[in-house]
Write a protein that holds these residues in place. Structure first.
Motif, PDB file in Angstrom:
ATOM      1  N   VAL A   1     -22.556  39.377  28.170  1.00  0.00           N
ATOM      2  CA  VAL A   1     -22.840  37.942  28.074  1.00  0.00           C
ATOM      3  C   VAL A   1     -23.578  37.511  29.332  1.00  0.00           C
ATOM      4  N   GLU A   2     -24.188  36.351  29.264  1.00  0.00           N
ATOM      5  CA  GLU A   2     -24.873  35.793  30.425  1.00  0.00           C
ATOM      6  C   GLU A   2     -23.833  35.252  31.414  1.00  0.00           C
ATOM      7  N   GLN A   3     -24.264  35.070  32.664  1.00  0.00           N
ATOM      8  CA  GLN A   3     -23.327  34.623  33.689  1.00  0.00           C
ATOM      9  C   GLN A   3     -22.773  33.212  33.476  1.00  0.00           C
ATOM     10  N   PRO A   4     -23.570  32.223  33.027  1.00  0.00           N
ATOM     11  CA  PRO A   4     -22.976  30.879  32.853  1.00  0.00           C
ATOM     12  C   PRO A   4     -21.800  30.858  31.870  1.00  0.00           C
ATOM     13  N   PRO A   5     -21.913  31.487  30.678  1.00  0.00           N
ATOM     14  CA  PRO A   5     -20.730  31.494  29.801  1.00  0.00           C
ATOM     15  C   PRO A   5     -19.549  32.254  30.414  1.00  0.00           C
ATOM     16  N   MET A   6     -19.844  33.320  31.162  1.00  0.00           N
ATOM     17  CA  MET A   6     -18.757  34.064  31.817  1.00  0.00           C
ATOM     18  C   MET A   6     -18.072  33.180  32.847  1.00  0.00           C
ATOM     19  N   ALA A   7     -18.848  32.415  33.614  1.00  0.00           N
ATOM     20  CA  ALA A   7     -18.267  31.518  34.613  1.00  0.00           C
ATOM     21  C   ALA A   7     -17.351  30.499  33.940  1.00  0.00           C
ATOM     22  N   GLN A   8     -17.788  29.958  32.793  1.00  0.00           N
ATOM     23  CA  GLN A   8     -16.969  28.994  32.063  1.00  0.00           C
ATOM     24  C   GLN A   8     -15.677  29.640  31.559  1.00  0.00           C
ATOM     25  N   MET A   9     -15.796  30.863  31.030  1.00  0.00           N
ATOM     26  CA  MET A   9     -14.609  31.547  30.529  1.00  0.00           C
ATOM     27  C   MET A   9     -13.633  31.835  31.666  1.00  0.00           C
ATOM     28  N   LEU A  10     -14.157  32.306  32.799  1.00  0.00           N
ATOM     29  CA  LEU A  10     -13.280  32.598  33.934  1.00  0.00           C
ATOM     30  C   LEU A  10     -12.594  31.335  34.451  1.00  0.00           C
ATOM     31  N   ALA A  11     -13.299  30.217  34.439  1.00  0.00           N
ATOM     32  CA  ALA A  11     -12.685  28.955  34.863  1.00  0.00           C
ATOM     33  C   ALA A  11     -11.523  28.597  33.933  1.00  0.00           C
TER      34      ALA A  11
ATOM     35  N   MET B   1      -9.826  30.756  32.055  1.00  0.00           N
ATOM     36  CA  MET B   1      -8.780  31.759  32.231  1.00  0.00           C
ATOM     37  C   MET B   1      -7.998  31.517  33.529  1.00  0.00           C
ATOM     38  N   GLU B   2      -8.692  31.057  34.559  1.00  0.00           N
ATOM     39  CA  GLU B   2      -8.008  30.733  35.814  1.00  0.00           C
ATOM     40  C   GLU B   2      -7.092  29.530  35.605  1.00  0.00           C
ATOM     41  N   ARG B   3      -7.586  28.515  34.923  1.00  0.00           N
ATOM     42  CA  ARG B   3      -6.792  27.329  34.618  1.00  0.00           C
ATOM     43  C   ARG B   3      -5.537  27.695  33.830  1.00  0.00           C
ATOM     44  N   ASP B   4      -5.674  28.684  32.907  1.00  0.00           N
ATOM     45  CA  ASP B   4      -4.560  29.096  32.055  1.00  0.00           C
ATOM     46  C   ASP B   4      -3.653  30.129  32.713  1.00  0.00           C
ATOM     47  N   GLY B   5      -3.958  30.478  33.973  1.00  0.00           N
ATOM     48  CA  GLY B   5      -3.096  31.396  34.707  1.00  0.00           C
ATOM     49  C   GLY B   5      -3.281  32.864  34.366  1.00  0.00           C
ATOM     50  N   LEU B   6      -4.441  33.236  33.797  1.00  0.00           N
ATOM     51  CA  LEU B   6      -4.687  34.628  33.412  1.00  0.00           C
ATOM     52  C   LEU B   6      -5.400  35.427  34.498  1.00  0.00           C
ATOM     53  N   VAL B   7      -6.250  34.758  35.279  1.00  0.00           N
ATOM     54  CA  VAL B   7      -6.967  35.434  36.361  1.00  0.00           C
ATOM     55  C   VAL B   7      -6.884  34.579  37.617  1.00  0.00           C
ATOM     56  N   ARG B   8      -7.154  35.231  38.734  1.00  0.00           N
ATOM     57  CA  ARG B   8      -7.298  34.497  39.988  1.00  0.00           C
ATOM     58  C   ARG B   8      -8.594  34.975  40.636  1.00  0.00           C
ATOM     59  N   ARG B   9      -9.269  34.041  41.270  1.00  0.00           N
ATOM     60  CA  ARG B   9     -10.518  34.362  41.963  1.00  0.00           C
ATOM     61  C   ARG B   9     -10.319  34.129  43.455  1.00  0.00           C
ATOM     62  N   THR B  10     -10.809  35.088  44.227  1.00  0.00           N
ATOM     63  CA  THR B  10     -10.735  34.981  45.684  1.00  0.00           C
ATOM     64  C   THR B  10     -12.106  35.319  46.251  1.00  0.00           C
ATOM     65  N   PRO B  11     -12.465  34.741  47.385  1.00  0.00           N
ATOM     66  CA  PRO B  11     -13.770  35.057  47.975  1.00  0.00           C
ATOM     67  C   PRO B  11     -13.900  36.563  48.222  1.00  0.00           C
TER      68      PRO B  11
ATOM     69  N   VAL C   1     -12.388  38.916  41.133  1.00  0.00           N
ATOM     70  CA  VAL C   1     -11.563  38.415  40.035  1.00  0.00           C
ATOM     71  C   VAL C   1     -10.479  39.446  39.768  1.00  0.00           C
ATOM     72  N   ALA C   2      -9.248  38.980  39.584  1.00  0.00           N
ATOM     73  CA  ALA C   2      -8.129  39.878  39.301  1.00  0.00           C
ATOM     74  C   ALA C   2      -7.222  39.242  38.259  1.00  0.00           C
ATOM     75  N   LEU C   3      -6.530  40.082  37.531  1.00  0.00           N
ATOM     76  CA  LEU C   3      -5.547  39.599  36.566  1.00  0.00           C
ATOM     77  C   LEU C   3      -4.318  39.092  37.305  1.00  0.00           C
ATOM     78  N   THR C   4      -3.693  38.074  36.761  1.00  0.00           N
ATOM     79  CA  THR C   4      -2.430  37.589  37.308  1.00  0.00           C
ATOM     80  C   THR C   4      -1.301  38.455  36.761  1.00  0.00           C
ATOM     81  N   GLU C   5      -0.147  38.326  37.367  1.00  0.00           N
ATOM     82  CA  GLU C   5       1.036  39.050  36.877  1.00  0.00           C
ATOM     83  C   GLU C   5       1.346  38.652  35.438  1.00  0.00           C
ATOM     84  N   MET C   6       1.157  37.376  35.116  1.00  0.00           N
ATOM     85  CA  MET C   6       1.415  36.923  33.752  1.00  0.00           C
ATOM     86  C   MET C   6       0.527  37.671  32.758  1.00  0.00           C
ATOM     87  N   ALA C   7      -0.771  37.760  33.050  1.00  0.00           N
ATOM     88  CA  ALA C   7      -1.693  38.461  32.153  1.00  0.00           C
ATOM     89  C   ALA C   7      -1.322  39.934  32.058  1.00  0.00           C
ATOM     90  N   LEU C   8      -1.035  40.542  33.204  1.00  0.00           N
ATOM     91  CA  LEU C   8      -0.665  41.959  33.219  1.00  0.00           C
ATOM     92  C   LEU C   8       0.597  42.224  32.404  1.00  0.00           C
TER      93      LEU C   8
END
Length: 159
Positions: free
Chosen positions: A63-73, A75-85, A95-102
């Motif tokens: 997929v293109e980056q803009p839709p991926m950015a939206q999906m990651l946002a 997923m982060e809101r829903d507690g599935l991933v976390r993003r760190t610099p 980008v990493a999976l949260t314990e909940m997702a795992l």
């Protein structure tokens, strides 16, 4: 393949119907875990260490980056991933999976695999393996065609 085949019985149309059927089945089965079908490439890539940045994930999921950015946002809101610099690139994030997702992923994967087995009811194991092999070849052809540009324009006249 006959040029006069009914458009509703062409591989493209049938594969589209199958994809939509699998998507409906998978969405229903993934909903209790808080996952959607679109999350699968991200979840799998992160779980298996095949991607770690938005760019990697977009490439992996095709997929293109803009839709991926939206999906990651989402997923982060829903507690599935976390993003760190990303320490190696200040403009990027890891980008990493949260314990909940795992914790949910193994059961969600098992439910999806059962859905695939259910959908292939009546197929022998050899037929199911051949079907997957044929689909992989078809996907490789489509990827090759996409990489070669918009393709050849055909006349509306049937030879």
């Amino acid at each position: 393949m006959s040029e006069h085949r009914d458009v509703l019985s062409t591989p493209g149309h049938l594969v589209s119907l199958v994809a939509r059927g699998f998507a409906r089945l998978s969405e229903a089965r993934l909903k209790p875990f808080g996952f959607g079908v679109g999350h699968l490439p991200v979840l799998v890539a992160l779980r298996d260490g095949k991607a770690g940045t938005q760019r990697d994930l977009a490439r992996f999921a095709r997929v293109e980056q803009p839709p991926m950015a939206q999906m990651l946002a989402r997923m982060e809101r829903d507690g599935l991933v976390r993003r760190t610099p990303d320490p190696a690139d200040g403009r990027s994030h890891r980008v990493a999976l949260t314990e909940m997702a795992l914790s949910c992923l193994p059961e969600a994967t098992a439910v999806l695999m059962q859905g695939n087995r259910d959908a292939l009811a009546g197929f022998t194991e050899a037929e199911a393996e051949q079907f997957v092999d044929l689909l992989a070849r078809l996907l490789a052809n489509l990827d090759r065609l996409a990489a070669n540009g918009p393709g050849r324009r055909w006349s509306s006249a049937v030879p």
